[in-house]
Design a protein around this motif. Structure first.
Motif, PDB file in Angstrom:
ATOM      1  N   ARG A 156       3.544  -2.115   2.233  1.00  0.00           N
ATOM      2  CA  ARG A 156       4.840  -2.802   2.126  1.00  0.00           C
ATOM      3  C   ARG A 156       4.931  -3.569   0.800  1.00  0.00           C
ATOM      4  O   ARG A 156       5.993  -3.602   0.165  1.00  0.00           O
ATOM      5  N   ILE A 157       3.843  -4.198   0.382  1.00  0.00           N
ATOM      6  CA  ILE A 157       3.838  -4.889  -0.910  1.00  0.00           C
ATOM      7  C   ILE A 157       4.026  -3.878  -2.036  1.00  0.00           C
ATOM      8  O   ILE A 157       4.779  -4.098  -2.998  1.00  0.00           O
ATOM      9  N   ALA A 178       4.062 -10.827  10.832  1.00  0.00           N
ATOM     10  CA  ALA A 178       3.255 -11.590  11.781  1.00  0.00           C
ATOM     11  C   ALA A 178       1.906 -10.946  12.101  1.00  0.00           C
ATOM     12  O   ALA A 178       0.887 -11.653  12.148  1.00  0.00           O
ATOM     13  N   PRO A 179       1.812  -9.629  12.344  1.00  0.00           N
ATOM     14  CA  PRO A 179       0.501  -9.055  12.692  1.00  0.00           C
ATOM     15  C   PRO A 179      -0.559  -9.279  11.622  1.00  0.00           C
ATOM     16  O   PRO A 179      -1.708  -9.597  11.934  1.00  0.00           O
ATOM     17  N   PHE A 180      -0.190  -9.109  10.352  1.00  0.00           N
ATOM     18  CA  PHE A 180      -1.165  -9.318   9.282  1.00  0.00           C
ATOM     19  C   PHE A 180      -1.578 -10.783   9.191  1.00  0.00           C
ATOM     20  O   PHE A 180      -2.768 -11.089   9.036  1.00  0.00           O
ATOM     21  N   VAL A 181      -0.627 -11.698   9.280  1.00  0.00           N
ATOM     22  CA  VAL A 181      -0.949 -13.129   9.201  1.00  0.00           C
ATOM     23  C   VAL A 181      -1.873 -13.522  10.342  1.00  0.00           C
ATOM     24  O   VAL A 181      -2.890 -14.200  10.143  1.00  0.00           O
ATOM     25  N   LEU A 206       3.978 -15.282   2.052  1.00  0.00           N
ATOM     26  CA  LEU A 206       5.367 -15.501   1.644  1.00  0.00           C
ATOM     27  C   LEU A 206       5.472 -15.640   0.125  1.00  0.00           C
ATOM     28  O   LEU A 206       6.407 -15.128  -0.503  1.00  0.00           O
ATOM     29  N   ALA A 207       4.497 -16.328  -0.479  1.00  0.00           N
ATOM     30  CA  ALA A 207       4.498 -16.451  -1.944  1.00  0.00           C
ATOM     31  C   ALA A 207       4.287 -15.096  -2.599  1.00  0.00           C
ATOM     32  O   ALA A 207       4.894 -14.782  -3.634  1.00  0.00           O
ATOM     33  N   THR A 208       3.428 -14.266  -2.003  1.00  0.00           N
ATOM     34  CA  THR A 208       3.181 -12.929  -2.543  1.00  0.00           C
ATOM     35  C   THR A 208       4.433 -12.065  -2.458  1.00  0.00           C
ATOM     36  O   THR A 208       4.808 -11.374  -3.424  1.00  0.00           O
ATOM     37  N   ILE A 209       5.093 -12.096  -1.315  1.00  0.00           N
ATOM     38  CA  ILE A 209       6.323 -11.311  -1.141  1.00  0.00           C
ATOM     39  C   ILE A 209       7.397 -11.791  -2.103  1.00  0.00           C
ATOM     40  O   ILE A 209       8.090 -10.988  -2.748  1.00  0.00           O
ATOM     41  N   ALA A 248      -6.633 -12.732   0.358  1.00  0.00           N
ATOM     42  CA  ALA A 248      -6.237 -11.750   1.371  1.00  0.00           C
ATOM     43  C   ALA A 248      -4.764 -11.389   1.226  1.00  0.00           C
ATOM     44  O   ALA A 248      -4.367 -10.237   1.425  1.00  0.00           O
ATOM     45  N   ALA A 249      -3.958 -12.379   0.877  1.00  0.00           N
ATOM     46  CA  ALA A 249      -2.517 -12.141   0.761  1.00  0.00           C
ATOM     47  C   ALA A 249      -2.155 -11.438  -0.532  1.00  0.00           C
ATOM     48  O   ALA A 249      -1.309 -10.533  -0.551  1.00  0.00           O
ATOM     49  N   CYS A 250      -2.788 -11.826  -1.644  1.00  0.00           N
ATOM     50  CA  CYS A 250      -2.325 -11.322  -2.943  1.00  0.00           C
ATOM     51  C   CYS A 250      -3.173 -10.192  -3.516  1.00  0.00           C
ATOM     52  O   CYS A 250      -2.815  -9.625  -4.556  1.00  0.00           O
TER      53      CYS A 250
END
Length: 781
Positions: free
Chosen positions: A578-579, A302-305, A324-327, A367-369
């Motif tokens: 974490r990724i 949540a903090p990153f999003v 979520l797709a990246t994870i 940003a996510a991937c």
């Protein structure tokens, strides 16, 4: 005498209490004459202070617990534990008192509530009673918003997580007073959500009558499933599924007090003629009021999003779907979840969010991937020397085999030379079989790609890959929107969602077989890409591909400024690390590990599963999207697993908290899926545009509630793309009437020759005074 009596009597004597038998001095207050009764029962003793001390206070003063009042061994009894605390504050947020929830409750009850002063002293005598979450209630009422009244603090907190302002009174059912109602003044609407039992209904009626007497618009709703609104939401139902109970004290309708005051007949119309219609609630013309993304359910993500959404000024939904797709991609098919015997789920997620052009779709995806792409680059560089060496060895061996075959098959030369060349060719062939096909550099993510190329890339990577894209090329191809005569082979996409095998048959080259497949899809595409999709290609939904997606239709942000806050380094770095841990400890492993639900999580999911099942059946509210709803429960498990692994890549058990968080996301996914399927199937957005234009014009007039003529509407709106002629306008007015926003006013025949007067229409009171939706205070019908 039995154990419990001797235990309590001894404690009384040790604390100086005078008495014997059934009468003793109470040590919880200054007791000159015995006022405490001590009586034996079937399973223990009962304590009662006739001066009014609470039993638990007496027991605490004796240095005992409530379990000590029972004869059976203490170690066999579960002691009450504080499971939640609810602070009641004044208008400035200063804590007045705290309510503690204990489970199990005393005296065999499932739960018990106790009140304490801020310093922890039992009792609240002399302290002012206020509504729970009073500052938020006062702010919402002052802004003319909607406040929900429920029976208990747990329900209030449940609704707060959905960004809904709710409240309750201390003590639960039967404890409402008119003083509480005073805090609701100014609210445009108060919605009382009743518990589905007799005390709950009586309590709701008391609140309803008190609020109504104060002149505040009020209505009563109740859960469609379970006892209270928390049960209702846990069953996967949303706000719209709440219902008006049959036992309602009166029929509140949907009319507000301000509307009642507009005219004596309660029509709310500003016209003065007779025959004003009795208005009912109109059909909403607004885009479906969709709930916001439940950020709290994302746990450590949540903090990153949240920070990224604020920095990019995009809806949190877009960032959450990309993350979520990246994870999911980073799990690489190396985890499965055993839900129960015979049912396992993959960690593959198919996610599609809709966003208009220039809504920063690509920055949100990047940003996510980006952390995953950085890791991918490192893996490529580390593997490149070995891959290039093997490729070179394959090329050399192929040429050597080709040269040997040429000599062995030639007609000249010595027989011995031909035999030797044949042996060389055979050795080269065996070596090529040993080397295999040309190795590929490591690949984790691709952007837009054709189905054929996707299959080859997946085969090169051992059957697993992720695709994150903002153009939606793969979606268009799969939908048959271009190429292949409107047809596309989506078998790979169907198999990769479940992890099934897949083969690539190629003419002139060896077939490629993947014993298992894994694909994660994250797409942020424009709404126009899916509008009317079912009309263009009905088979696309029938194939089951659309049912495998979770959808988001986020509302665009209302701001676009140059200066925006940066994502804090610590937040961005934690997400990236974490990724990285996921790739190192999950993606890079060879074995598939089976995860399981904890016993508590399994029981919780079972309850949700059973309650949800009926909604898909004929007559259920999800029957029209049963193909999609049938997969939702498994998708929630997949999300729970992905967040669990994001938090701890080595986790093999999914906790109760994580399953509950995933279940809490169900109303969001259901509402947004409905909106997207509506857009795919009916192109509802385009059909309602003329009606929305008409409604906007009516509200822009100096007197929005005044009646109007068809000619008035034509003069105001002609020139719009849809407003071709007066016949078209008459059709729009008819549709508007069918939706309940206007009503045709019969005009008397004047008996005079000449052109007939233009048709006139009355206007629904909501045109001038639209109510506020309780789950989206900024959205009007």
């Amino acid at each position: 005498m039995r154990n419990a009596y001797l235990r309590v009597a001894s404690a009384l004597e040790e604390h100086g209490s005078k008495g014997r038998g059934t009468s003793w001095q109470c040590i919880a207050h200054e007791d000159r004459s015995p006022s405490l009764s001590l009586r034996e029962g079937e399973k223990g003793v009962a304590l009662k202070c006739h001066a009014g001390c609470a039993t638990e206070d007496v027991v605490s003063a004796l240095g005992l617990t409530m379990a000590d009042l029972f004869d059976e061994p203490l170690e066999n009894r579960q002691r009450p534990q504080v499971v939640a605390e609810y602070p009641y504050t004044d208008e400035q947020g200063e804590v007045l008192f705290v309510v503690r929830r204990l489970e199990p409750g005393y005296d065999g009850d499932r739960k018990t509530f106790r009140q304490f002063r801020p310093d922890g002293t039992p009792g609240t005598k002399g302290i002012r009673r206020v509504l729970y979450r009073l500052p938020q209630v006062l702010a919402e009422a002052a802004a003319g918003g909607t406040v929900l009244v429920v029976e208990g603090e747990k329900d209030v907190d449940t609704l707060a997580h959905l960004h809904v302002v709710a409240t309750c009174n201390v003590g639960g059912a039967g404890k409402w007073s008119d003083n509480y109602t005073a805090s609701l003044r100014g609210a445009s609407n108060v919605i009382v959500i009743a518990d589905r039992d007799e005390p709950g209904r009586k309590h709701a009626e008391t609140v309803y009558r008190s609020v109504m007497a104060a002149g505040i618009p009020v209505q009563i709703l109740e859960a469609a499933k379970g006892k209270d609104v928390s049960d209702h939401l846990a069953a996967g139902l949303d706000y719209d599924a709440l219902r008006t109970p049959e036992w309602h004290p009166t029929n509140p309708g949907t009319q507000s007090a301000s509307q009642d005051a507009d005219s004596e007949d309660g029509s709310g119309s500003s016209g003065t003629h007779s025959g004003t219609p009795a208005w009912e609630e109109p059909v909403s013309l607004d885009r479906r009021a969709l709930p916001p993304f439940p950020l709290d359910a994302l746990g450590p993500l949540a903090p990153f999003v949240n920070a990224t959404a604020e920095s990019l000024q995009v809806p949190p939904d877009m960032v959450a779907f990309a993350c979520l797709a990246t994870i999911s991609t980073a799990t690489g098919g190396r985890r499965k979840i055993q839900v129960k015997h015979g049912w396992s789920e993959s960690t593959a997620l198919y996610l599609t969010a809709l966003a208009d052009s220039s809504e920063k779709k690509t920055p949100a995806l990047n940003a996510a991937c980006d952390p995953l792409r950085d890791i991918e680059t490192e893996l490529i560089e580390a593997a490149r020397p070995e891959v290039e060496e093997t490729r070179q060895e394959i090329r050399i061996t192929e040429r050597a085999m080709e040269a040997a075959e040429k000599i062995a098959g030639g007609g000249g030369g010595k027989s011995a030379d031909r035999e030797e060349a044949k042996a060389d060719a055979e050795a080269a062939r065996e070596k090529l079989l040993e080397l295999g096909e040309n190795p590929a550099l490591p690949l984790i993510l691709v952007r837009d790609i054709t189905l054929e190329a996707l299959a080859l890339r997946m085969a090169e990577q051992g059957g697993r890959l992720g695709s994150l894209a903002s153009e939606g090329g793969l979606f268009k191809i799969a939908a048959g929107l271009y190429g292949n005569n409107g047809k596309a082979n989506t078998d790979l996409l169907l198999e990769a969602y479940t992890g099934g095998p897949y083969s690539i048959e190629r003419i002139g080259r060896p077939d490629r077989r993947m014993p298992s497949t894994f694909l994660s899809l994250g797409m942020i595409i424009q709404p126009g890409m899916v509008a009317g999709l079912e009309k263009k290609n009905p088979e696309f939904r029938q194939s089951g591909f659309l049912g495998r997606f979770l959808y988001a239709k986020p509302a665009p942000t209302e701001y676009d400024t140059f200066d925006t806050p940066e994502v804090p380094f610590a937040v961005a770095d934690e997400y990236a690390q974490r990724i990285r841990a996921l790739v190192g400890k999950v993606w890079n492993t060879k074995d598939v590990v089976m995860m399981r639900l904890s016993p508590e999580a399994r029981a919780e999911f079972g309850r949700f599963y059973d309650a949800f099942a009926q909604r898909r059946k004929p007559g259920g509210d999800l029957h029209d999207i049963a193909d999609w709803a049938g997969k939702l429960r498994g998708q929630l498990i997949r999300i729970a697993a992905c967040i669990t692994l994001f938090e701890d890549p080595q986790a093999q058990e999914i906790s109760l908290d994580r399953v509950q968080a995933a279940i809490s996301m169900a109303p969001y996914f259901i509402s947004h899926a409905r909106a997207v399927f509506d857009l795919m199937g009916k192109d509802r957005e385009g059909a309602l545009r003329p009606l929305r234009d008409l409604l906007s014009w009516l509200r822009s007039r100096p007197d929005p509630g005044a009646d109007f003529s068809a000619r008035d509407a034509w003069q105001a709106l002609k020139g719009r793309e849809w407003a071709e002629d007066m016949d078209t306008m008459n059709g729009v007015l008819k549709d508007m009437e069918q939706h309940g926003w206007i009503a045709y006013r019969p005009m008397p025949d004047s008996g005079k020759p000449g052109r007939k007067p233009s048709s006139r229409f009355d206007v629904h009171p909501w045109v001038a005074s639209p109510p506020v939706h309780p789950t989206n205070p900024t959205t009007h019908p």
